[in-house]
Design an enzyme around this catalytic site. Structure first.
Site, short mmCIF file in Angstrom:
data_model
loop_
_atom_site.label_atom_id
_atom_site.label_comp_id
_atom_site.label_asym_id
_atom_site.label_seq_id
_atom_site.Cartn_x
_atom_site.Cartn_y
_atom_site.Cartn_z
N PHE A 111 2.97 9.26 3.95
CA PHE A 111 4.33 9.27 4.48
C PHE A 111 5.26 8.29 3.79
O PHE A 111 6.46 8.34 3.99
CB PHE A 111 4.31 8.98 5.98
CG PHE A 111 3.65 10.05 6.79
CD1 PHE A 111 4.30 11.22 7.08
CD2 PHE A 111 2.34 9.89 7.22
CE1 PHE A 111 3.69 12.22 7.81
CE2 PHE A 111 1.72 10.88 7.95
CZ PHE A 111 2.39 12.05 8.24
N GLY A 163 0.82 -1.20 0.00
CA GLY A 163 0.00 0.00 0.00
C GLY A 163 0.86 1.25 0.00
O GLY A 163 2.09 1.19 0.05
N ASP A 202 -3.93 10.92 14.21
CA ASP A 202 -4.36 10.41 12.90
C ASP A 202 -5.05 9.05 13.04
O ASP A 202 -4.79 8.11 12.28
CB ASP A 202 -3.16 10.30 11.95
CG ASP A 202 -3.59 10.35 10.48
OD1 ASP A 202 -4.73 10.76 10.19
OD2 ASP A 202 -2.78 9.96 9.61
#
Length: 609
Positions: A325, A321, A437
């Site tokens: 970042f 994936g 997050d």
């Protein structure tokens, strides 16, 4: 126009080239002489010479990472991981034998020093006995400290008493044990924390006695060191050769005047300035990261070289994936253990995203927080190595119809696990860690669908006494970010920002859809929290698929808890500890909170709240 004399021109060029080399790459000159002008120094019976040096000797006599202290005729290598006595150095085989100072004194103390895995050691252990293969990977033994006495086989983990003194009643309020280094830290008992990761030649301590383990550890470990990396020297050499070729081309011109010399010098200065600025930028980042790593005591994660990371991922072959970042790849360690390797994007600051992630989870060992196995940092090349999570991220089971097979009970257990992970970050560590997050994409699921909070690139650490934190800019993902991150008048930023994000995610877990969906069947369902609140106000049954009566009660509880978590003002939201109590409550029916402005377009309706 006068023609300059060739000898003078070449002399100027050579002086300029030498000046550039000395100004911007001084280590080129010192590295090549390898400290030969320093000779050797004795510390007891140990001969110390390049690349090692005693701390009192000039810096040019050895490499910084090989600085030793001579104390009572014993050479000591001090790293951020602990102190090691140097037993022997072989300058022919490039090996150094180290023993933890806590082991060598034959006292009752436990080993406290983890292996100095940072560059330039390459992480291989030299076998003490004869073997057809003279090198093999060292094993590690965890030293854990527990607040309660452990059974040897708690949860399948083999706890071996680490006390090497007589079996008198302990005078401390903790117990120390050895665990096999292959044990996943997430499998530890909640009362235990990892104190050190001790290197050993024992590949399996199962069945070994405390005495056997200490005998092995007191032999010490031999590490190979690597030679300096001369890639940068090679680039410099190539640059200087290019500059000389440019100069030679100019010199071959029939008419060569002052203007040509000025142009040449201008080009040289421009290139030198560009190289210097680029080098300073990356040196600043490297220094920032290295200073951080050196400041960490008993740092657990392993440091890998970039070449090792490429080998682990088979050349970044299997992509799992990609996020804001970096890109995540599947990998396998030589032990056969599967890992996920996140190759970070180039940092915009001084490596701050890398430092954030490593600083926050480098020491954390909790069943609901992803485990950081190791890391790599070589200039621009930075990577993080985690335990591999078989079932990927939670979002795949919420937003993809083909994966929506999780039962309501399992979804509830996942919500509880996430809550426990966040509560641990807020209250279970020496520092308060705010994630900033929390969202389904950052929740990973293992083979048993146990959730792990991951991706700490935006995380911040604060003192546990700080109820209010300072941020220079809003951080997080739109849709999960608390309103106080945008509107300062609502309230101060605190751990309640993570509570809000958890509530928004809880809503998505209940609805198994994005909270905001412009393609919903009815306009009233576009914003799921608003639609579900309307169902509560109207006393309607919650129609979210086939449910038993018990499942309906569980889902209703999850929804009410989510309502409390996403209250507009942080002061109205519960702590994560309170959230867990509400979710785990089996007796008292939960009160439905008032409608918050996030459910309405009219944001002024709750000014008096």
């Amino acid at each position: 126009m006068t023609r300059p004399k060739q000898p003078l021109f070449w002399l100027l060029l050579h002086l300029l080239a030498l000046g550039l080399a000395l100004s911007f790459f001084p280590h080129v000159c010192t590295a090549r002489i390898k400290g030969e002008h320093c000779g050797s120094t004795l510390c007891g019976n140990l001969n110390i010479s390049y690349p090692f040096r005693i701390k009192s000797r000039p810096r040019s006599c050895g490499r910084k990472t090989f600085e030793l202290v001579c104390d009572n005729n014993r050479a000591i290598l001090s790293r951020g991981h602990g102190d090691f006595y140097v037993q022997h150095i072989s300058y022919v085989k490039h090996t150094i034998q180290l023993v933890d100072v806590n082991l060598d004194n034959h006292s009752c103390s436990f080993p406290h020093s983890s292996l100095p895995l940072d560059y330039p050691f390459n992480g291989t252990l030299v076998q003490h006995e004869s073997h057809h293969d003279p090198f093999y990977n060292y094993s590690e033994i965890y030293v854990v400290k527990c607040s309660r006495k452990m059974n040897q086989s708690w949860s399948g983990v083999n706890y071996i008493d680490a006390s090497r003194c007589s079996a008198s009643p302990p005078t401390t309020d903790f117990f120390c044990y050895f665990l096999d280094g292959k044990t996943a830290p997430s499998g530890l008992h909640p009362s235990c924390t990892v104190e050190a990761r001790v290197p050993s030649s024992l590949h399996n301590i199962s069945g070994a006695s405390t005495s056997d383990i200490y005998k092995n550890l007191m032999i010490g470990v031999q590490l190979r060191w690597s030679e300096p990396n001369f890639h940068e020297d090679y680039r410099l050499k190539s640059l200087l050769q290019l500059l000389l070729l440019v100069a030679e081309a100019f010199a071959s011109v029939a008419i060569f005047g002052n203007m040509a010399i000025r142009i040449t010098l201008g080009i040289l200065c421009f290139i030198a300035l560009a190289v210097h600025k680029q080098r300073i930028r990356h040196l600043s980042m490297d220094v920032e990261i290295e200073n951080f790593l050196q400041s960490q005591k008993n740092f657990m994660p392993i440091r890998y070289s970039y070449a090792e990371v490429k080998k682990i991922t088979e050349g970044f072959k299997n992509k799992l994936g990609q996020g804001g970042f970096g890109t995540v790849f599947k990998g396998k360690l030589r032990s056969g253990k599967l890992v996920a390797v996140k190759l970070l994007n180039e940092s915009k600051g001084n490596g701050q995203d890398f430092i954030n992630e490593v600083a926050t989870i480098g020491r954390i060992h909790h069943v609901n927080v992803v485990q950081l196995v190791g890391f790599c940092v070589e200039g621009k090349k930075q990577a993080l190595v985690y335990d591999f999570m078989t079932n990927g991220s939670l979002d795949k089971f919420l937003f993809l119809p083909e994966n929506s097979s999780l039962s309501w009970q399992k979804m509830f257990e996942i919500a509880l696990g996430i809550g426990r992970g966040i509560e641990y970050l807020h209250t279970g560590c020496a520092m308060q860690i705010l994630h900033f997050d929390i969202k389904p994409h950052n929740i990973l699921l293992d083979e048993n669908f146990n959730p792990k909070v991951s991706d700490f690139g935006l995380a911040k650490s604060y003192s546990t006494g700080d109820s209010i934190v300072s941020l220079t800019a809003a951080r997080g993902t739109i849709g999960y970010m608390a309103p106080e991150l945008f509107y300062k008048s609502i309230g101060s930023v605190s751990y309640k920002a993570d509570v809000y994000s958890f509530g928004m995610m809880l809503m998505e877990m209940v609805g198994r859809r994005k909270n905001l969906n412009a393609f919903a069947n009815h306009s009233s369902q576009i914003y799921f929290p608003s639609w579900i609140y309307d169902q509560f106000e109207l006393g309607e049954n919650i129609e979210l698929g086939d449910m038993t009566e018990n499942e309906n009660r569980t889902v209703r509880k999850m929804i009410i808890v989510a309502f409390w978590c996403i209250q507009t003002k942080p002061i109205h939201r519960p702590s994560m500890s309170k959230v867990l109590k509400m979710l785990e409550s089996e007796v008292e029916p939960l009160e439905v909170p008032p409608r918050s402005f996030v459910f309405s377009v009219d944001m002024s309706s709750n000014e008096g709240d």
